[in-house]
Write an enzyme that holds these catalytic residues in place. Structure first.
Site, PDB file in Angstrom:
ATOM      1  N   ASN A 173       0.834  -1.205   0.000  1.00  0.00           N
ATOM      2  CA  ASN A 173       0.000   0.000   0.000  1.00  0.00           C
ATOM      3  C   ASN A 173       0.866   1.251   0.000  1.00  0.00           C
ATOM      4  O   ASN A 173       0.376   2.354   0.205  1.00  0.00           O
ATOM      5  CB  ASN A 173      -0.939  -0.004   1.209  1.00  0.00           C
ATOM      6  N   ALA A 175       2.528   4.355  -1.132  1.00  0.00           N
ATOM      7  CA  ALA A 175       2.208   5.312  -2.202  1.00  0.00           C
ATOM      8  C   ALA A 175       3.406   5.592  -3.099  1.00  0.00           C
ATOM      9  O   ALA A 175       3.258   5.755  -4.314  1.00  0.00           O
ATOM     10  CB  ALA A 175       1.686   6.612  -1.600  1.00  0.00           C
ATOM     11  N   GLY A 176       4.608   5.656  -2.527  1.00  0.00           N
ATOM     12  CA  GLY A 176       5.810   5.909  -3.315  1.00  0.00           C
ATOM     13  C   GLY A 176       6.089   4.787  -4.298  1.00  0.00           C
ATOM     14  O   GLY A 176       6.422   5.028  -5.462  1.00  0.00           O
ATOM     15  N   LYS A 177       5.952   3.550  -3.825  1.00  0.00           N
ATOM     16  CA  LYS A 177       6.157   2.398  -4.709  1.00  0.00           C
ATOM     17  C   LYS A 177       5.088   2.372  -5.801  1.00  0.00           C
ATOM     18  O   LYS A 177       5.386   2.090  -6.962  1.00  0.00           O
ATOM     19  CB  LYS A 177       6.108   1.094  -3.915  1.00  0.00           C
ATOM     20  N   ASP A 234      10.676  -7.212  -1.681  1.00  0.00           N
ATOM     21  CA  ASP A 234      11.169  -7.272  -0.314  1.00  0.00           C
ATOM     22  C   ASP A 234      12.573  -6.701  -0.371  1.00  0.00           C
ATOM     23  O   ASP A 234      13.318  -6.936  -1.326  1.00  0.00           O
ATOM     24  CB  ASP A 234      11.163  -8.690   0.246  1.00  0.00           C
ATOM     25  N   SER A 235      12.902  -5.910   0.619  1.00  0.00           N
ATOM     26  CA  SER A 235      14.205  -5.254   0.599  1.00  0.00           C
ATOM     27  C   SER A 235      14.660  -4.961   2.011  1.00  0.00           C
ATOM     28  O   SER A 235      13.879  -5.031   2.962  1.00  0.00           O
ATOM     29  CB  SER A 235      14.135  -3.955  -0.214  1.00  0.00           C
ATOM     30  N   GLY A 244      14.046   5.127   6.338  1.00  0.00           N
ATOM     31  CA  GLY A 244      14.746   3.950   6.842  1.00  0.00           C
ATOM     32  C   GLY A 244      16.165   4.272   7.271  1.00  0.00           C
ATOM     33  O   GLY A 244      16.411   5.208   8.037  1.00  0.00           O
ATOM     34  N   TYR A 245      17.105   3.529   6.738  1.00  0.00           N
ATOM     35  CA  TYR A 245      18.513   3.655   7.116  1.00  0.00           C
ATOM     36  C   TYR A 245      19.270   4.673   6.260  1.00  0.00           C
ATOM     37  O   TYR A 245      20.478   4.851   6.425  1.00  0.00           O
ATOM     38  CB  TYR A 245      19.199   2.283   7.013  1.00  0.00           C
ATOM     39  N   ASP A 246      18.578   5.343   5.337  1.00  0.00           N
ATOM     40  CA  ASP A 246      19.227   6.241   4.379  1.00  0.00           C
ATOM     41  C   ASP A 246      20.174   7.270   4.995  1.00  0.00           C
ATOM     42  O   ASP A 246      21.254   7.505   4.448  1.00  0.00           O
ATOM     43  CB  ASP A 246      18.191   6.956   3.507  1.00  0.00           C
TER      44      ASP A 246
END
Length: 197
Positions: A10, A12-14, A70-71, A154-156
């Site tokens: 769900n 939105a960016g993807k 999955d990432s 995330g970890y960015d």
């Protein structure tokens, strides 16, 4: 070729990113919430198994082809952890801040900061597809103690790109989408789909 598929997410960016690329092939991408598909558990210990589980789940409940990803981040000094547990590394509820703090804590005193982001995409034409389309991407970097940048998620802020001299959170969004692990996987998947069209 199919004319629509369900995204087993769900996010939105993807949806925007995948939707734009699939539109080039005449395929409409719809999020699983359009079909009231509940989130799929991710019980496996590999990215591929989790993505395949999510794709089959969405396809089974909608009767449509489905795309899942999955990432996560894998850190060499931690034996590939957090890996498939990246989003919930510090437990539930999910928290980027707590995940990053735990990662930095676990790497205290560790000289080897080598890490990589990994993404796998799985597309099934139907729930029991015996030959799913699979594509993946790897983005090499290193974990830094100090956060840098406001972009990404995330970890960015802690994932430094030596070749760029910046963290992922400092990278321009368009450039990130082009060279990231997800961007690489998406380009590979699109090439496979175009070859089949």
């Amino acid at each position: 070729m199919f004319d629509q598929l369900v995204l087993a997410s769900n996010n939105a960016g993807k949806l925007k990113e995948f939707g734009a690329l699939f539109a080039e092939l005449g395929v409409t991408v719809r999020p699983q919430r359009d079909f009231d598909v509940p989130e799929c558990p991710e019980p496996h210990h590999t990215f591929l198994e989790n993505a395949l589980e999510k794709a089959r789940h969405a396809s089974r409940l909608t009767g449509l082809p489905a795309l899942a990803d999955d990432s996560g981040i894998c850190v060499e000094a931690l034996g590939g952890a957090p890996g498939v547990f990246s989003a919930r590394f510090a437990g539930e509820p999910k928290s980027d801040a707590r995940n990053n703090a735990l990662l930095v804590e676990k790497l205290q005193g560790e000289a080897n900061r080598r890490a990589w982001y990994y993404c796998v995409l799985v597309l099934v034409r139907h729930a029991d597809d015996p030959q799913p389309l699979v594509a993946d991407g790897i983005w090499l970097g290193e974990v830094r103690d100090e956060a840098a940048g406001e972009g990404g998620f995330g970890y960015d802020p802690h994932f430094h790109l030596p070749g760029y001299g910046v963290s992922v959170a400092e990278l321009d969004a368009a450039e990130k989408n082009r060279v990231s692990h997800r961007g690489q996987a998406l380009a590979a998947l699109m090439a496979k789909l175009k070859a089949l069209a």
